[in-house]
Write an enzyme that holds these catalytic residues in place. Structure first.
Site, PDB file in Angstrom:
ATOM      1  N   LYS A   1       0.834  -1.202   0.000  1.00  0.00           N
ATOM      2  CA  LYS A   1       0.000   0.000   0.000  1.00  0.00           C
ATOM      3  C   LYS A   1       0.872   1.256   0.000  1.00  0.00           C
ATOM      4  O   LYS A   1       0.667   2.178  -0.765  1.00  0.00           O
ATOM      5  CB  LYS A   1      -0.917  -0.041   1.218  1.00  0.00           C
ATOM      6  CG  LYS A   1      -1.929   1.053   1.298  1.00  0.00           C
ATOM      7  CD  LYS A   1      -2.837   0.812   2.491  1.00  0.00           C
ATOM      8  CE  LYS A   1      -3.504   2.093   2.923  1.00  0.00           C
ATOM      9  NZ  LYS A   1      -4.249   1.947   4.165  1.00  0.00           N
TER      10      LYS A   1
ATOM     11  N   GLU B   1      10.849  -4.649   3.983  1.00  0.00           N
ATOM     12  CA  GLU B   1      10.879  -6.053   3.565  1.00  0.00           C
ATOM     13  C   GLU B   1      10.473  -6.181   2.096  1.00  0.00           C
ATOM     14  O   GLU B   1      11.145  -6.850   1.298  1.00  0.00           O
ATOM     15  CB  GLU B   1       9.899  -6.885   4.411  1.00  0.00           C
ATOM     16  CG  GLU B   1      10.317  -7.087   5.858  1.00  0.00           C
ATOM     17  CD  GLU B   1       9.799  -5.987   6.778  1.00  0.00           C
ATOM     18  OE1 GLU B   1       9.456  -4.889   6.282  1.00  0.00           O
ATOM     19  OE2 GLU B   1       9.754  -6.226   8.004  1.00  0.00           O
TER      20      GLU B   1
ATOM     21  N   GLY C   1      -4.569  -2.077   5.897  1.00  0.00           N
ATOM     22  CA  GLY C   1      -3.753  -3.202   5.421  1.00  0.00           C
ATOM     23  C   GLY C   1      -4.349  -4.560   5.766  1.00  0.00           C
ATOM     24  O   GLY C   1      -4.532  -5.425   4.902  1.00  0.00           O
ATOM     25  N   ARG C   2      -4.703  -4.748   7.048  1.00  0.00           N
ATOM     26  CA  ARG C   2      -5.182  -6.082   7.457  1.00  0.00           C
ATOM     27  C   ARG C   2      -6.632  -6.329   7.062  1.00  0.00           C
ATOM     28  O   ARG C   2      -7.172  -7.386   7.364  1.00  0.00           O
ATOM     29  CB  ARG C   2      -4.955  -6.276   8.959  1.00  0.00           C
ATOM     30  CG  ARG C   2      -5.550  -5.206   9.847  1.00  0.00           C
ATOM     31  CD  ARG C   2      -5.019  -5.320  11.279  1.00  0.00           C
ATOM     32  NE  ARG C   2      -5.434  -4.184  12.093  1.00  0.00           N
ATOM     33  CZ  ARG C   2      -4.825  -3.007  12.122  1.00  0.00           C
ATOM     34  NH1 ARG C   2      -3.749  -2.794  11.377  1.00  0.00           N
ATOM     35  NH2 ARG C   2      -5.254  -2.033  12.897  1.00  0.00           N
TER      36      ARG C   2
ATOM     37  N   GLU D   1      -3.516  -6.909  16.022  1.00  0.00           N
ATOM     38  CA  GLU D   1      -3.049  -5.594  15.581  1.00  0.00           C
ATOM     39  C   GLU D   1      -4.187  -4.577  15.705  1.00  0.00           C
ATOM     40  O   GLU D   1      -3.947  -3.380  15.886  1.00  0.00           O
ATOM     41  CB  GLU D   1      -2.551  -5.670  14.131  1.00  0.00           C
ATOM     42  CG  GLU D   1      -1.548  -4.576  13.791  1.00  0.00           C
ATOM     43  CD  GLU D   1      -0.782  -4.835  12.503  1.00  0.00           C
ATOM     44  OE1 GLU D   1       0.339  -5.340  12.581  1.00  0.00           O
ATOM     45  OE2 GLU D   1      -1.315  -4.526  11.424  1.00  0.00           O
TER      46      GLU D   1
ATOM     47  N   HIS E   1      -3.156 -33.369  19.052  1.00  0.00           N
ATOM     48  CA  HIS E   1      -1.947 -34.120  19.409  1.00  0.00           C
ATOM     49  C   HIS E   1      -0.828 -33.167  19.803  1.00  0.00           C
ATOM     50  O   HIS E   1       0.330 -33.578  19.879  1.00  0.00           O
ATOM     51  CB  HIS E   1      -1.511 -34.986  18.229  1.00  0.00           C
ATOM     52  CG  HIS E   1      -2.534 -36.014  17.861  1.00  0.00           C
ATOM     53  ND1 HIS E   1      -2.458 -37.329  18.277  1.00  0.00           N
ATOM     54  CD2 HIS E   1      -3.686 -35.912  17.166  1.00  0.00           C
ATOM     55  CE1 HIS E   1      -3.519 -37.990  17.827  1.00  0.00           C
ATOM     56  NE2 HIS E   1      -4.278 -37.152  17.148  1.00  0.00           N
TER      57      HIS E   1
ATOM     58  N   LYS F   1      10.530  -0.541  14.133  1.00  0.00           N
ATOM     59  CA  LYS F   1      11.073  -0.264  12.787  1.00  0.00           C
ATOM     60  C   LYS F   1      12.083   0.871  12.866  1.00  0.00           C
ATOM     61  O   LYS F   1      13.141   0.837  12.243  1.00  0.00           O
ATOM     62  CB  LYS F   1       9.945   0.205  11.858  1.00  0.00           C
ATOM     63  CG  LYS F   1       9.039  -0.862  11.341  1.00  0.00           C
ATOM     64  CD  LYS F   1       8.207  -0.240  10.197  1.00  0.00           C
ATOM     65  CE  LYS F   1       6.859  -0.868  10.060  1.00  0.00           C
ATOM     66  NZ  LYS F   1       5.953  -0.142   9.185  1.00  0.00           N
TER      67      LYS F   1
END
Ligand code: G6Q
Length: 547
Positions: free
Chosen positions: A207, A213, A268-269, A354, A385, A513
């Site tokens: 965005k 990254e 974003g999310r 978030e 398990h 960051k």
């Protein structure tokens, strides 16, 4: 000064009620009310919710609904759908619902109808994804695209990755989808080793187009593409961008024609419904993507129109508030009994944690109550398990959502019945428990000596009274998945309203960051004295940097 939430009469009534409920066992509640499951069940947009295995009574629900009313839930909901800037710390509207609206109504942000822009981008996504899928859009050597690499992180990665995995049975088998997110160079390196430059498409999904990254992985991909035989003038056959920052994408070398737009009112999310979902459209086809949007729209309509007491996101949220704020449960588990949904807990972790991991309320004041819970989970039966021991016999109460489909996409129908039986059995066992006397009687019946039965009974006892929700559908179709995701999105919204926090910013990810940006030059050789960090970090830098 606004009255603190914890000082309100509704909050205090819930605290008092929680003390009354602490001595109750769900076994008794079921014995007392044979209609309990029927009464505590709901249907919405392809999904049924049975919430009868919760430590609640009608009074609990009444008190929780009164709390929601006190917090002006319906008004907040209407403000979100109307495009008001409810994300007040970033001065933005929160309109992911506009991306899936099917009503034909206008949806305005600052007086401008956003629906035509949404439709235009969707038309572009259809044209592009069709061309890739039909082999009309080819790589530089004229061959069809075989591999699509989405480069993005956080909201520009988790949603499309989860959906592509969840709906794999609907995907075009000839296309390999890859998702690269981590700054760890192994992620892009390992992925590129499985691709051929002439048949690979990269989607740079960011965005802001300024995420460390994503930009570095994109640079690595471009360098690899050029080294493998691609040339600069062929980049636009192999690199497209999804972004709201066209300037930076163009500077990176992606032509404006190869850019898909998104807007600041898409968080974003919450962005998989936008062009961030391009990998979904390519993998499944735009028709299936539209079905995903349609499912989400059906849940939006339910959320908008159903009365609070019949409203699935509202009830799911209020149950979460009940455990989080009144019964002191710190975590909750999401347990899909659908292998294709094995990434769903990780996806929801971002969506929920978030959004609601905040300690300052909408008035700028620190809260004196718990907000977002710790969300975790895993796919059943694998999780049985792994960590179910703690759910059954640990010292913590962990409410859990069991997500179930009646039918799978596999031909192994007998295994599907086993899967479903496991889910149902676990919820029953968690609720019911097994007393020492029952355990001892079982062991005696198997012929164990009385002394051994008495010795082992405490270890084999189950206290029960562990809450769970059963969320189930016929089959995990694109529409069902869309509705499921929207259900949790709205649940998160409702909880944010109850806790009076802004679910739509994420300042908490910024600080780290910033520090990383100051540590990097020192790791790369700048004098250590150049940064102001603790002796611990200083020592770690000196041990980890190459001298
Ligand atoms: C989500 C967050 C965050 C964001 C990533 C990627 O709500 O905002 O996870 O999606 O940081 O951001 P870009 O898409 O701008 O690269």
């Amino acid at each position: 000064m606004p009255k603190s939430l914890t000082a309100t009469s509704h909050w205090q009534a819930l605290q008092k009620h929680a003390r009354e409920m602490s001595g109750r066992h769900m076994r008794q509640l079921f014995e007392q009310d044979p209609q309990r499951s029927e009464r505590y069940s709901l249907f919405a947009a392809d999904w049924q919710l049975d919430f009868s295995k919760n430590l609640i009574t009608d009074k609990t629900l009444q008190l929780l609904l009164a709390l929601a009313k006190q917090q002006h839930l319906t008004q907040w909901r209407d403000r979100m759908f109307a495009g008001e800037k409810i994300n007040h710390t970033e001065n933005r509207a929160v309109l992911h619902v506009a991306l899936r609206s099917r009503s034909g109504e206008t949806i305005e942000v600052e007086g401008e109808d956003v629906v035509p822009q949404v439709r235009a981008v969707q038309a572009g996504m259809r044209e592009f994804s069709d061309a890739i899928r039909d082999g009309k859009w080819t790589g530089y050597s004229g061959k069809a695209i075989t591999d699509v690499v989405n480069i993005g992180i956080g909201g520009s990665d988790l949603g499309p990755m989860m959906v592509c995995q969840a709906l794999a049975p609907y995907a075009k088998k000839e296309l390999n989808m890859h998702f690269v997110s981590n700054i760890d160079g192994s992620h892009i390196h390992d992925t590129l080793q499985r691709c051929q430059a002439e048949t690979t498409l990269f989607i740079i999904s960011s965005k802001s187009f300024s995420t460390q990254e994503t930009l570095n992985n994109a640079l690595a991909a471009r360098g690899w593409f050029l080294a493998q035989g691609g040339s600069k003038d062929q980049i636009n056959r192999h690199f497209v961008a999804v972004t709201s920052n066209n300037k930076l994408a163009t500077e990176f070398g992606i032509a404006p024609d190869s850019q898909f737009e998104l807007w600041d009112w898409v968080g974003g999310r919450y962005s998989l419904w936008s062009a961030i979902g391009l990998p979904i459209a390519i993998a499944l086809g735009m028709d299936q993507f539209e079905d995903l949007l349609g499912g989400a729209y059906a849940m939006d309509e339910h959320f908008r129109n159903a009365q609070p007491e019949q409203n699935m996101p509202v009830l799911l949220a209020l149950l979460g508030v009940w455990y989080n704020n009144f019964l002191e449960c710190e975590t909750y588990a999401v347990l899909p009994y659908i292998q294709h949904l094995s990434s769903f807990p990780a996806y929801l972790q971002q969506a929920d944690m978030e959004s609601n991991g905040k300690r300052i309320d909408r008035n700028g004041l620190p809260v004196d109550y718990q907000t977002g819970p710790i969300l975790w989970g895993g796919a059943g039966t694998n999780a049985q398990h792994a960590f179910f021991q703690l759910l059954h016999q640990g010292t913590k109460t962990i409410p859990a959502d069991f997500i179930i489909a009646r039918d799978s996409h596999s031909p192994y129908d007998n295994q599907q019945r086993m899967l479903v039986s496991n889910a149902l059995a676990q919820m029953e066992a968690l609720m019911r428990g097994k007393s020492k006397a029952e355990v001892a009687a079982e062991m005696l019946a198997k012929g164990l000596p009385q002394t051994e039965c008495a010795r082992l009974a405490p270890y084999r006892e189950f206290a029960g009274n562990k809450p769970s929700n059963a969320l189930f559908t016929d089959q995990l179709t694109p529409a069902a998945l869309g509705a499921l995701i929207a259900l949790y999105e709205h649940k998160i919204f409702v909880q944010g309203v109850i806790w009076n926090i802004n679910s739509y910013d994420q300042w908490g990810v910024e600080y780290g960051k910033q520090v990383a940006n100051s540590v990097l030059p020192v790791l790369e050789g700048a004098p250590i004295s150049a940064i102001d960090v603790s002796s611990s970090t200083r020592e770690l830098i000196s041990r980890l940097r190459r001298s």
